[in-house]
Design a protein around this motif. Structure first.
Motif, PDB file in Angstrom:
ATOM      1  N   GLU A 204       1.259  24.791   1.424  1.00  0.00           N
ATOM      2  CA  GLU A 204       0.772  23.440   1.150  1.00  0.00           C
ATOM      3  C   GLU A 204       1.905  22.421   1.309  1.00  0.00           C
ATOM      4  OE1 GLU A 204      -0.980  23.381  -2.688  1.00  0.00           O
ATOM      5  OE2 GLU A 204      -2.623  24.729  -2.150  1.00  0.00           O
ATOM      6  N   PHE A 205       1.566  21.296   1.924  1.00  0.00           N
ATOM      7  CA  PHE A 205       2.546  20.258   2.201  1.00  0.00           C
ATOM      8  C   PHE A 205       1.961  18.901   1.823  1.00  0.00           C
ATOM      9  CE2 PHE A 205       3.459  23.816   4.890  1.00  0.00           C
ATOM     10  CZ  PHE A 205       4.838  23.881   4.973  1.00  0.00           C
ATOM     11  N   THR A 206       2.844  17.949   1.553  1.00  0.00           N
ATOM     12  CA  THR A 206       2.437  16.586   1.204  1.00  0.00           C
ATOM     13  C   THR A 206       3.221  15.598   2.059  1.00  0.00           C
ATOM     14  OG1 THR A 206       1.958  17.249  -1.076  1.00  0.00           O
ATOM     15  CG2 THR A 206       2.214  14.894  -0.645  1.00  0.00           C
ATOM     16  N   ILE A 207       2.520  14.585   2.542  1.00  0.00           N
ATOM     17  CA  ILE A 207       3.146  13.496   3.295  1.00  0.00           C
ATOM     18  C   ILE A 207       2.989  12.213   2.486  1.00  0.00           C
ATOM     19  CG2 ILE A 207       3.151  12.177   5.447  1.00  0.00           C
ATOM     20  CD1 ILE A 207       1.817  14.589   6.794  1.00  0.00           C
ATOM     21  N   ILE A 208       4.090  11.525   2.243  1.00  0.00           N
ATOM     22  CA  ILE A 208       4.072  10.238   1.540  1.00  0.00           C
ATOM     23  C   ILE A 208       4.410   9.146   2.550  1.00  0.00           C
ATOM     24  CG2 ILE A 208       5.142   8.839  -0.257  1.00  0.00           C
ATOM     25  CD1 ILE A 208       5.652  11.334  -1.844  1.00  0.00           C
ATOM     26  N   ILE A 209       3.531   8.133   2.639  1.00  0.00           N
ATOM     27  CA  ILE A 209       3.717   7.055   3.609  1.00  0.00           C
ATOM     28  C   ILE A 209       3.720   5.720   2.857  1.00  0.00           C
ATOM     29  CG2 ILE A 209       2.962   6.111   5.806  1.00  0.00           C
ATOM     30  CD1 ILE A 209       1.257   8.550   6.234  1.00  0.00           C
ATOM     31  N   PRO A 210       4.894   5.171   2.567  1.00  0.00           N
ATOM     32  CA  PRO A 210       4.932   3.869   1.890  1.00  0.00           C
ATOM     33  C   PRO A 210       4.578   2.735   2.839  1.00  0.00           C
ATOM     34  CG  PRO A 210       7.147   4.617   2.399  1.00  0.00           C
ATOM     35  CD  PRO A 210       6.224   5.727   2.825  1.00  0.00           C
TER      36      PRO A 210
ATOM     37  N   PRO B 279       0.823  -1.214   0.000  1.00  0.00           N
ATOM     38  CA  PRO B 279       0.000   0.000   0.000  1.00  0.00           C
ATOM     39  C   PRO B 279       0.855   1.260   0.000  1.00  0.00           C
ATOM     40  CG  PRO B 279      -0.015  -1.024   2.164  1.00  0.00           C
ATOM     41  CD  PRO B 279       0.680  -1.975   1.246  1.00  0.00           C
ATOM     42  N   LEU B 280       0.241   2.364  -0.370  1.00  0.00           N
ATOM     43  CA  LEU B 280       0.900   3.675  -0.397  1.00  0.00           C
ATOM     44  C   LEU B 280      -0.154   4.731  -0.091  1.00  0.00           C
ATOM     45  CD1 LEU B 280       3.346   5.542  -1.117  1.00  0.00           C
ATOM     46  CD2 LEU B 280       2.474   5.535  -3.469  1.00  0.00           C
ATOM     47  N   THR B 281       0.100   5.553   0.911  1.00  0.00           N
ATOM     48  CA  THR B 281      -0.841   6.608   1.297  1.00  0.00           C
ATOM     49  C   THR B 281      -0.215   7.972   1.052  1.00  0.00           C
ATOM     50  OG1 THR B 281      -1.952   5.259   2.966  1.00  0.00           O
ATOM     51  CG2 THR B 281      -2.104   7.642   3.229  1.00  0.00           C
ATOM     52  N   VAL B 282      -1.020   8.882   0.507  1.00  0.00           N
ATOM     53  CA  VAL B 282      -0.584  10.256   0.234  1.00  0.00           C
ATOM     54  C   VAL B 282      -1.529  11.206   0.950  1.00  0.00           C
ATOM     55  CG1 VAL B 282      -0.174  12.000  -1.537  1.00  0.00           C
ATOM     56  CG2 VAL B 282       0.383   9.606  -1.995  1.00  0.00           C
ATOM     57  N   ILE B 283      -0.968  12.151   1.707  1.00  0.00           N
ATOM     58  CA  ILE B 283      -1.752  13.115   2.479  1.00  0.00           C
ATOM     59  C   ILE B 283      -1.329  14.520   2.083  1.00  0.00           C
ATOM     60  CG2 ILE B 283      -2.311  13.968   4.794  1.00  0.00           C
ATOM     61  CD1 ILE B 283      -1.418  11.164   5.817  1.00  0.00           C
ATOM     62  N   GLU B 284      -2.285  15.360   1.781  1.00  0.00           N
ATOM     63  CA  GLU B 284      -2.017  16.778   1.542  1.00  0.00           C
ATOM     64  C   GLU B 284      -2.637  17.592   2.665  1.00  0.00           C
ATOM     65  OE1 GLU B 284      -2.040  18.811  -2.299  1.00  0.00           O
ATOM     66  OE2 GLU B 284      -2.850  16.941  -3.127  1.00  0.00           O
TER      67      GLU B 284
ATOM     68  N   SER C 263      -6.381  22.055   7.129  1.00  0.00           N
ATOM     69  CA  SER C 263      -7.275  21.136   6.428  1.00  0.00           C
ATOM     70  C   SER C 263      -6.413  20.032   5.816  1.00  0.00           C
ATOM     71  CB  SER C 263      -8.059  21.858   5.339  1.00  0.00           C
ATOM     72  OG  SER C 263      -8.924  22.821   5.899  1.00  0.00           O
ATOM     73  N   MET C 264      -6.938  18.819   5.841  1.00  0.00           N
ATOM     74  CA  MET C 264      -6.178  17.673   5.339  1.00  0.00           C
ATOM     75  C   MET C 264      -7.025  16.852   4.376  1.00  0.00           C
ATOM     76  SD  MET C 264      -4.283  16.271   8.815  1.00  0.00           S
ATOM     77  CE  MET C 264      -2.929  15.528   7.926  1.00  0.00           C
ATOM     78  N   GLY C 265      -6.339  16.255   3.419  1.00  0.00           N
ATOM     79  CA  GLY C 265      -6.979  15.329   2.496  1.00  0.00           C
ATOM     80  C   GLY C 265      -6.055  14.168   2.221  1.00  0.00           C
ATOM     81  N   GLY C 266      -6.584  12.961   2.218  1.00  0.00           N
ATOM     82  CA  GLY C 266      -5.745  11.785   2.015  1.00  0.00           C
ATOM     83  C   GLY C 266      -6.384  10.749   1.128  1.00  0.00           C
TER      84      GLY C 266
ATOM     85  N   ARG D 182      -6.066  12.888  -6.529  1.00  0.00           N
ATOM     86  CA  ARG D 182      -7.160  12.437  -5.666  1.00  0.00           C
ATOM     87  C   ARG D 182      -6.977  12.991  -4.245  1.00  0.00           C
ATOM     88  NH1 ARG D 182      -6.961   7.511  -7.280  1.00  0.00           N
ATOM     89  NH2 ARG D 182      -5.899   6.576  -5.491  1.00  0.00           N
ATOM     90  N   ALA D 183      -5.747  12.999  -3.761  1.00  0.00           N
ATOM     91  CA  ALA D 183      -5.484  13.611  -2.453  1.00  0.00           C
ATOM     92  C   ALA D 183      -5.784  15.103  -2.485  1.00  0.00           C
ATOM     93  CB  ALA D 183      -4.032  13.359  -2.044  1.00  0.00           C
ATOM     94  N   ASP D 184      -5.475  15.745  -3.612  1.00  0.00           N
ATOM     95  CA  ASP D 184      -5.745  17.178  -3.771  1.00  0.00           C
ATOM     96  C   ASP D 184      -7.245  17.450  -3.723  1.00  0.00           C
ATOM     97  OD1 ASP D 184      -4.451  19.757  -4.238  1.00  0.00           O
ATOM     98  OD2 ASP D 184      -5.535  19.763  -6.137  1.00  0.00           O
ATOM     99  N   GLN D 185      -8.038  16.586  -4.371  1.00  0.00           N
ATOM    100  CA  GLN D 185      -9.494  16.745  -4.326  1.00  0.00           C
ATOM    101  C   GLN D 185     -10.020  16.540  -2.906  1.00  0.00           C
ATOM    102  OE1 GLN D 185     -11.680  17.742  -6.749  1.00  0.00           O
ATOM    103  NE2 GLN D 185      -9.777  18.189  -7.873  1.00  0.00           N
ATOM    104  N   ALA D 186      -9.426  15.602  -2.169  1.00  0.00           N
ATOM    105  CA  ALA D 186      -9.840  15.390  -0.775  1.00  0.00           C
ATOM    106  C   ALA D 186      -9.529  16.612   0.075  1.00  0.00           C
ATOM    107  CB  ALA D 186      -9.139  14.154  -0.211  1.00  0.00           C
ATOM    108  N   LEU D 187      -8.377  17.254  -0.184  1.00  0.00           N
ATOM    109  CA  LEU D 187      -8.027  18.474   0.544  1.00  0.00           C
ATOM    110  C   LEU D 187      -9.040  19.582   0.254  1.00  0.00           C
ATOM    111  CD1 LEU D 187      -6.173  20.340   2.188  1.00  0.00           C
ATOM    112  CD2 LEU D 187      -4.812  20.676   0.110  1.00  0.00           C
ATOM    113  N   TYR D 188      -9.383  19.744  -1.012  1.00  0.00           N
ATOM    114  CA  TYR D 188     -10.345  20.800  -1.358  1.00  0.00           C
ATOM    115  C   TYR D 188     -11.750  20.473  -0.859  1.00  0.00           C
ATOM    116  CZ  TYR D 188      -7.087  23.661  -3.914  1.00  0.00           C
ATOM    117  OH  TYR D 188      -6.040  24.491  -4.227  1.00  0.00           O
ATOM    118  N   HIS D 189     -12.046  19.196  -0.683  1.00  0.00           N
ATOM    119  CA  HIS D 189     -13.314  18.825  -0.050  1.00  0.00           C
ATOM    120  C   HIS D 189     -13.347  19.360   1.375  1.00  0.00           C
ATOM    121  CE1 HIS D 189     -16.160  16.212   2.121  1.00  0.00           C
ATOM    122  NE2 HIS D 189     -16.771  16.029   0.955  1.00  0.00           N
TER     123      HIS D 189
END
Length: 623
Positions: free
Chosen positions: A314-320, A260-265, A355-358, A374-381
């Protein structure tokens, strides 16, 4: 058996030498193999890619096969044992890589190890061939099953990153091979001693894999053998240039090994207003302070993650190797830590929320940009729905604004109660602490006067409680509230409604119970017990009242922050001993440090506790 032990120790020098040689070999080999595998399947280096892949195939099956064949003709005895162990090690290693190799390459690998396994049990170099025996056939079948299982991502992760599973796995492979050999195999006389030596050497080489692999995997996740990370000067987060490289590398790695791979903005809410109202220096200070909080949370997390600055605020977290569900506690901590921190600039308090989106990797994702968008759309949500929120894909998980709207001025906060088992603890219940929200300070505060209306507390339970997420709930009440017939009627109706939940009433003024009210108290306790409601004496003092204590189901003791802990333990000791002797509940509350917990466990043997050390109160799940 009497001769086995001295013979074994006579071979100690040989065993030591063999372990040193085998371990040095396995260290160098796994480093090189991992680097070559990463170049072929992770970096997909176009420079001599075909030649590197051929080299990888040779390493994964041909070298081990050649070493086996050469050893059987030129070596015998203990020397042959070491070389055959190394050959077995070489043939097992490729199966610890859960991705990359195609079906043809896997067939070659299975063919190589299958041939070596069978050749040791039958053929011209074997005396007493036993490959046709049912027990040997079963051992061979189990070996193949273990090799296939090691390619499954979940099993692979257990073997590589959890020593207990890894050692058991390698021991089984060595045991199934060496303990089933016939009396002479490949010029080696097989007995209990040679089998033990073979198993020890094989396991030792593979333990090196358990040491080297995680470090190599982390290096791959960080810069994949080729870069030094460059950082944003202001925030010390990794730069956007490195983000572009690492994001694609992480995507290829995750898709190749099927992990899995998770991306958080995330970004800072109303950052422009902070700059406009307090100046750009204040904005820079807020950027540094918030990223410091995030970096601290990432550092203390059980999962490996990287933080990148990908825009102004704006920041991004990548979690492998982590799903979005696994990353959710980390997201919640970051969001909550920032919104509950007081930020100052030139002695001025600045309210800061994020605000966070993942999202996480999906099978249909063709490249990293698909996940990032997709993470960007979650952030804007989160931004469109009022900011100060955490969104996974298109679902809002946590929302400060929505909680204010739903709960208005009052709400319950969950305070966990834990069961202690040595250094571990498990959440077994929640105390619902009624608090009042102050919109001027954006903080929750206790409101003792409001608690006098117990019916309003019951209404909040009915409106906000999700029965699917609660099993045992503690409520604070007074004697007057418990004696009120209307309160009891409403509460029992709620208890029946949520029959799956164990309700516990904590009465905090039982020391004020008058002798004339003892009969009424006894009757009320019996009534509550009939409806499966437990009663605790909350905030007990130094003087014990056995008339009360024999009727309730337990006690709760509140530690005083600025009082001497040893004096409090002396005061608490008779209470705890009585509860332990009579199998009553005993909870120590307001535990805030590890030192307090250690003393309480060591001197009193407490098994239930609550307080800031186990987690801060939080808003409950809304049904």
């Amino acid at each position: 058996m009497h001769n086995f032990i001295p013979i074994f120790f006579d071979n100690l020098s040989f065993l030591t030498m063999a372990l040193v040689i085998a371990c040095f070999f396995s260290t160098g080999y796994i480093h090189y193999f991992q680097q070559l595998w990463g170049a072929v399947f992770i970096q997909k280096d176009s420079n001599h890619l075909i030649l590197k892949r051929i080299q990888l195939i040779i390493l994964s099956c041909t070298v081990g096969l050649y070493l086996h064949l050469a050893t059987m003709f030129y070596f015998s005895g203990n020397i042959a044992l070491v070389f055959h162990d190394i050959a077995l090690f070489l043939l097992v290693i490729p199966f610890l890589y859960s991705g990359g190799f195609n079906l043809f390459e896997r067939i070659l690998q299975f063919g190589a190890i299958g041939y070596v396994w069978i050749a040791h049990h039958t053929g011209v170099m074997v005396q007493g061939a036993n490959m046709s025996e049912p027990l040997v056939i079963l051992a061979f079948t189990i070996t193949i099953v273990l090799l296939v299982a090691s390619m499954v991502p979940m099993v692979h992760e257990r073997i590589i990153y959890h020593w207990a599973y890894g050692i058991i796995y390698f021991f089984l492979l060595g045991f199934l091979f060496w303990e089933t050999l016939p009396q002479v195999s490949m010029n080696i006389k097989i007995n209990h001693l040679t089998s033990a030596l073979g198993i020890i050497i094989f396991v030792a080489m593979n333990v090196i894999v358990l040491i080297v692999w995680p470090r190599g995997a982390r290096n791959e996740s960080d810069n994949y053998f080729e870069k030094q990370a460059d950082y944003d000067t202001l925030t010390k987060a990794k730069s956007f240039a490195l983000f572009k490289h690492d994001s694609n590398t992480a995507f290829h790695y995750s898709t190749t090994v099927r992990m899995p791979l998770t991306v958080i903005e995330w970004d800072i809410d109303r950052f422009k207003q902070i700059n406009d109202n307090y100046g750009h220096s204040a904005g820079n200070q807020i950027l540094m302070d918030t990223t410091k909080i995030v970096q601290e949370a990432l550092k203390n997390a059980d999962i490996y993650a990287d933080l990148y600055r990908t825009g102004g605020e704006e920041f991004t977290i990548i979690i492998p190797d982590c799903s979005s569900d696994q990353a959710l506690p980390l997201m919640k901590k970051i969001w909550n830590d920032i919104r509950t921190t007081n930020f100052y600039y030139n002695s001025k308090l600045i309210e800061v929320t994020i605000s966070m989106g993942g999202t996480e990797l999906r099978p249909e994702d063709e490249n990293f940009n698909t996940i990032y968008n997709r993470a960007d759309q979650a952030l804007y949500h989160s931004k469109r729905n009022g900011r100060n929120q955490v969104t996974l894909d298109d679902k809002t998980i946590y929302s400060g604004e929505r909680r204010q709207q739903v709960m208005a001025m009052f709400a319950y906060l969950n305070q966990p109660i834990v069961q202690l088992d040595g250094s571990h603890f498990e959440n077994i219940a929640n105390e619902l602490v009624l608090q009042k929200y102050d919109f001027n300070t954006y903080r929750w505060h206790s409101d003792i006067d409001f608690r006098s209306d117990f019916n309003i507390q019951i209404d909040l339970i009915n409106k906000l409680l999700d029965p699917n997420t609660a099993t045992k709930l503690h409520l604070n009440v007074t004697l007057d509230q418990m004696f009120d017939p209307n309160n009891c009627e409403n509460f029992i109706a709620t208890a029946k409604k949520y029959s799956r939940i164990q309700f516990v009433l904590e009465i905090n003024d039982l020391n004020h119970l008058k002798p004339v009210d003892h009969a009424r108290f006894t009757k009320q306790i019996n009534f509550l017990h009939q409806h499966n409601v437990l009663v605790l004496w909350d905030d007990v003092k130094s003087q014990m009242d056995f008339t009360i204590l024999k009727q309730v189901d337990g006690i709760k003791y509140h530690l005083k922050t600025y009082s001497n802990l040893q004096l409090q333990i002396q005061q608490l000791t008779p209470w705890i001993r009585y509860c332990q002797d009579h199998e009553l509940i005993s909870i120590v509350s307001d535990v805030s440090t590890k030192e307090q917990l250690t003393n309480l466990q060591g001197q009193l043997g407490i098994i239930q506790a609550q307080g800031p050390y186990f987690g801060i109160p939080e808003l409950p799940t809304i049904s």
